[in-house]
Design a protein around this motif. Sequence first.
Motif: not given
Length: 145
Positions: A1-13
Amino acid sequence: MMIYRMDHVGVVVKDLAAAVAFFVELGLELEGKATVEGEWVDQLIGLDGVRADLAVVRTPDGHGRVELSTFHTPVPTSTAPRAPMNTPGIPRLTFAVDDVDAVLSRLREHGAELVGEVAQYGDIYRYCYLRGPDGIIIGLVEELN
């Protein structure tokens, strides 16, 4: 198993247009907008009858993305606490900028409020935290030469 990158951060507004304007003023670029609904969204987030509008903004280098979302259904039943900075689990997003004071000045026009003060760490950084849309904690860090 491998992590490629952090894709995004999500925020509810609450106000998607205002949040997008805030992050664009910060220097991020609007990547796209969409409305999501249906069984797959309900399954993903564990709520029934979801309908939400999303906008994705990205850093100019293309490596960092923030997904901003506002929910039309179901109606939220509470809001995130405006807890102090040392509260476990309180997230913050930090961005490297060329001029902390200039960026802070522009963001204040979009409702940004300093958490503490602009501080300097030796001759390495100028740094501050502010609260943006819906209390999101944003760090601004300026590298000093």
